[in-house]
Design a protein around this motif. Structure first.
Motif, short mmCIF file in Angstrom:
data_model
loop_
_atom_site.label_atom_id
_atom_site.label_comp_id
_atom_site.label_asym_id
_atom_site.label_seq_id
_atom_site.Cartn_x
_atom_site.Cartn_y
_atom_site.Cartn_z
N GLU A 151 27.24 51.70 43.12
CA GLU A 151 26.90 52.98 43.75
C GLU A 151 26.87 52.78 45.26
O GLU A 151 25.81 52.61 45.86
CB GLU A 151 25.54 53.46 43.23
N LEU A 152 28.10 52.74 45.85
CA LEU A 152 28.23 52.36 47.26
C LEU A 152 28.69 53.53 48.11
O LEU A 152 29.21 54.52 47.59
CB LEU A 152 29.26 51.23 47.36
N TYR A 153 28.56 53.37 49.43
CA TYR A 153 29.13 54.34 50.34
C TYR A 153 30.64 54.11 50.43
O TYR A 153 31.15 53.10 49.97
CB TYR A 153 28.45 54.24 51.71
N GLU A 154 31.33 55.06 51.07
CA GLU A 154 32.78 55.12 50.96
C GLU A 154 33.49 53.85 51.43
O GLU A 154 34.29 53.27 50.70
CB GLU A 154 33.32 56.32 51.75
N LEU A 155 33.19 53.44 52.67
CA LEU A 155 33.88 52.26 53.21
C LEU A 155 33.53 51.02 52.39
O LEU A 155 34.40 50.19 52.11
CB LEU A 155 33.52 52.08 54.68
N GLN A 156 32.26 50.91 51.97
CA GLN A 156 31.85 49.75 51.18
C GLN A 156 32.61 49.71 49.85
O GLN A 156 32.97 48.64 49.37
CB GLN A 156 30.33 49.77 50.88
N SER A 157 32.78 50.89 49.24
CA SER A 157 33.41 50.91 47.92
C SER A 157 34.88 50.52 48.02
O SER A 157 35.39 49.79 47.16
CB SER A 157 33.27 52.29 47.27
N ILE A 158 35.57 50.97 49.07
CA ILE A 158 36.97 50.56 49.23
C ILE A 158 37.04 49.06 49.49
O ILE A 158 37.93 48.36 48.99
CB ILE A 158 37.67 51.36 50.34
N ALA A 159 36.08 48.54 50.27
CA ALA A 159 36.04 47.10 50.53
C ALA A 159 35.85 46.32 49.23
O ALA A 159 36.49 45.29 49.00
CB ALA A 159 34.90 46.79 51.50
N LYS A 160 34.97 46.83 48.35
CA LYS A 160 34.73 46.16 47.07
C LYS A 160 36.00 46.18 46.21
O LYS A 160 36.36 45.18 45.59
CB LYS A 160 33.60 46.85 46.31
N ALA A 161 36.68 47.35 46.21
CA ALA A 161 37.93 47.45 45.44
C ALA A 161 38.96 46.45 45.95
O ALA A 161 39.68 45.81 45.18
CB ALA A 161 38.47 48.87 45.51
N MET A 162 39.02 46.32 47.28
CA MET A 162 39.96 45.36 47.90
C MET A 162 39.67 43.94 47.43
O MET A 162 40.58 43.20 47.04
CB MET A 162 39.83 45.46 49.42
N ASP A 163 38.39 43.56 47.41
CA ASP A 163 38.02 42.21 46.95
C ASP A 163 38.40 42.00 45.50
O ASP A 163 38.90 40.93 45.12
CB ASP A 163 36.51 41.99 47.13
N ILE A 164 38.15 43.03 44.66
CA ILE A 164 38.51 42.93 43.25
C ILE A 164 40.01 42.72 43.09
O ILE A 164 40.47 41.84 42.35
CB ILE A 164 38.05 44.19 42.48
N GLU A 165 40.80 43.53 43.80
CA GLU A 165 42.26 43.43 43.68
C GLU A 165 42.77 42.08 44.16
O GLU A 165 43.68 41.50 43.56
CB GLU A 165 42.94 44.55 44.50
N ASP A 205 51.17 46.03 46.51
CA ASP A 205 51.17 47.42 46.99
C ASP A 205 49.76 48.01 47.02
O ASP A 205 49.40 48.72 47.97
CB ASP A 205 52.08 48.28 46.10
N THR A 206 48.97 47.72 45.98
CA THR A 206 47.60 48.26 45.94
C THR A 206 46.77 47.69 47.09
O THR A 206 46.03 48.43 47.75
CB THR A 206 46.92 47.92 44.60
N ILE A 207 46.90 46.37 47.32
CA ILE A 207 46.12 45.74 48.39
C ILE A 207 46.52 46.32 49.74
O ILE A 207 45.66 46.60 50.59
CB ILE A 207 46.29 44.20 48.34
N ARG A 208 47.82 46.52 49.93
CA ARG A 208 48.28 47.11 51.21
C ARG A 208 47.72 48.52 51.38
O ARG A 208 47.27 48.90 52.47
CB ARG A 208 49.82 47.11 51.24
N LYS A 209 47.72 49.28 50.28
CA LYS A 209 47.21 50.66 50.33
C LYS A 209 45.74 50.67 50.70
O LYS A 209 45.30 51.42 51.59
CB LYS A 209 47.44 51.31 48.96
N LEU A 210 44.95 49.80 50.03
CA LEU A 210 43.51 49.76 50.30
C LEU A 210 43.23 49.27 51.72
O LEU A 210 42.31 49.77 52.39
CB LEU A 210 42.81 48.87 49.28
N ALA A 211 44.04 48.32 52.19
CA ALA A 211 43.84 47.82 53.56
C ALA A 211 44.08 48.95 54.56
O ALA A 211 43.32 49.10 55.54
CB ALA A 211 44.80 46.66 53.83
N GLY A 212 45.12 49.75 54.29
CA GLY A 212 45.38 50.91 55.16
C GLY A 212 44.21 51.86 55.18
O GLY A 212 43.81 52.39 56.22
N TYR A 213 43.62 52.08 53.99
CA TYR A 213 42.46 52.99 53.90
C TYR A 213 41.29 52.44 54.71
O TYR A 213 40.58 53.21 55.39
CB TYR A 213 42.03 53.19 52.44
#
Lengths: 240, 212
Positions: A151-165, A205-213
């Motif tokens: 249950e994270l804030y927006e930037l934190q959640s994208i960062a977590k997704a990036m680490d998972i990927e 591609d997913t990692i590049r997309k999340l990095a852009g975000y």
């Protein structure tokens, strides 16, 4: 005359013995390569009703036997991540967060990891292996010790997704290395090719997309209108 | 004296800069009226439990799909059916989540909603008909659990009858459960009769039928 006959007989004997040794050696070598065939021949001859299915006729060849465990763990990691993304998606869909774009982002990641897991199970069985739902790596298991918060804030959640990927992507690299470079017992380019075709481009591609975000979001959140920026960014994500 | 003042000013400005973050990652606490949220705790609790039950069923179907995909078993029709059932159970869980979100729930403890270890209990079956029977028992147990959720949401210590949720579970979920159970029961019956006289041939033919 008799001396000549004796030498002749000896010579014939020696040739005969050599021939027998040679043919038995050949058949032994051929037998080792055709073990499925030999098992079937044996099974067809036997009159014992309790005899087992010929075991050398499975689809196993190359590195699948040795590498199976890592592929099974990879499947289980995909399931774990699929559920984690589902939780993140759920969090953004509640009325307090109400970020439908972020909900869609994480729901799509959840669906993708779920489908990848099913596809990988089908691949393992295609190579003659089987699935074990209980294996996960120590690294993933130790994540539970730190307590998992989705249950994270927006930037934190994208960062977590990036680490998972990135973890999933690196694990694909490790499997690739295991079957090709790191060991001298076998060489299995089919498994590494499957990793290269089915997983690596998707991860890239997913990692590049999340990095852009993260880049965009960091810039947007620096400005004076961060909440308005987040609103528009969320709408943008809904269209992706 | 002057250097001390300068040093103090530098220290203060630095600490102020660190104190107020450059990135506005978080937002303030919201003040939203709560009267519209009328689900009671026992009902929410049992709905949350049901989400995990659906996912456990999904993983059990996944194990069935994995088993019938093996080369030594080789029943692609059964495997296809069970993989599809697994994804369907996951969709059921997502439907339950969506319902709770609609009612204003799942604003806290979302991280606890799904346990990590959902590994299935059984992972191998002797015949296809054994697996289908297990599938029927699995569906029956899920139906029973939905009925228990309905019971709690209809009549609980707080004496609150959640009409809409009970109606949704009855009309949507139970309906799908009963249709699904009837479908599997029919398949068990057909396959068992085929196996009686024709054994492996019966299962082989039935598997190919499932592929259609």
């Amino acid at each position: 005359m008799s001396a000549f006959t004796l030498t002749g007989a000896e010579g014939i004997m020696k040739t005969f013995v050599a021939f027998v040794v040679f043919t038995s050696f050949c058949s032994f070598v051929l037998a080792a390569e055709e073990s499925c065939f030999n098992d079937v021949v044996r099974a067809c001859k036997t009159t014992n009703k309790m005899s087992q299915f010929p075991i050398a006729c499975s689809a196993k060849y190359g590195g699948i036997e040795a590498d199976q465990e890592y592929l099974q763990k990879y499947v289980n990691h995909h399931f774990i991540r699929s559920f984690e993304y589902l939780l993140m998606s759920t969090h953004y869909a509640n009325y307090e967060k109400n970020r439908l774009g972020f909900e869609k982002l994480f729901r799509d990641l959840s669906d993708d990891t779920w489908d990848d897991a099913i596809e990988l199970i089908q691949y393992i069985t295609k190579r003659g292996g089987e699935m074990n739902f209980n294996l996960i790596s120590e690294d993933i298991r130790s994540e539970e010790l730190n307590g998992n918060n989705f249950e994270l804030y927006e930037l934190q959640s994208i960062a977590k997704a990036m680490d998972i990927e990135k973890k999933l992507a690196t694990e694909a690299f490790q499997i690739h290395e295991d079957v090709c470079r790191k060991n001298d017992k076998f060489y299995d380019p089919e498994i590494s090719h499957h990793m290269e075709e089915e997983f690596m481009p998707k991860h890239r591609d997913t990692i590049r997309k999340l990095a852009g975000y993260t880049t965009d979001l960091s810039n947007l959140l620096k400005g004076p209108d961060s909440s308005l920026a987040l609103f528009f960014f969320d709408e943008y994500l809904l269209k992706q | 004296m002057k250097t001390t003042v300068v040093a103090l000013c530098v220290f203060l400005s630095c600490s102020i800069a660190i104190g107020s973050a450059v990135l506005q990652c978080e937002h303030k606490e919201l003040d939203i009226p709560k009267e519209w949220k009328d689900m009671v705790d026992p009902c929410v609790h049992s709905m949350r439990g049901q989400i995990e039950e659906e996912l456990k069923a999904a993983m059990q179907y996944m194990a069935m799909g994995a088993h019938f995909s093996k080369d030594t078993i080789n029943r692609p029709g059964f495997a296809k059916m069970f993989f599809e059932s697994a994804s369907e159970e996951r969709q059921h869980a997502i439907k339950l989540i969506s319902y709770l979100l609609m009612r204003g729930e799942l604003t806290s403890r979302v991280s606890e909603l799904i346990k990590r270890n959902l590994a299935p209990k059984t992972t191998s079956w002797v015949t296809g008909v054994e697996a289908l029977k297990d599938a029927l028992k699995l569906e029956a147990s899920v139906t029973k659990k939905i009925r228990e959720v309905i019971k709690v949401c209809e009549d609980n210590p707080t004496k609150y009858n959640d009409y809409h949720l009970v109606d949704y579970l009855t009309g949507d979920f139970l309906d799908e459960q009963y249709h699904g159970q009837r479908d599997i029961a029919g398949k068990v019956s057909t396959l068992e009769k085929l196996m009686e006289k024709h054994g492996a041939l019966g299962e082989f033919l039935f598997d190919k039928k499932l592929l259609e």
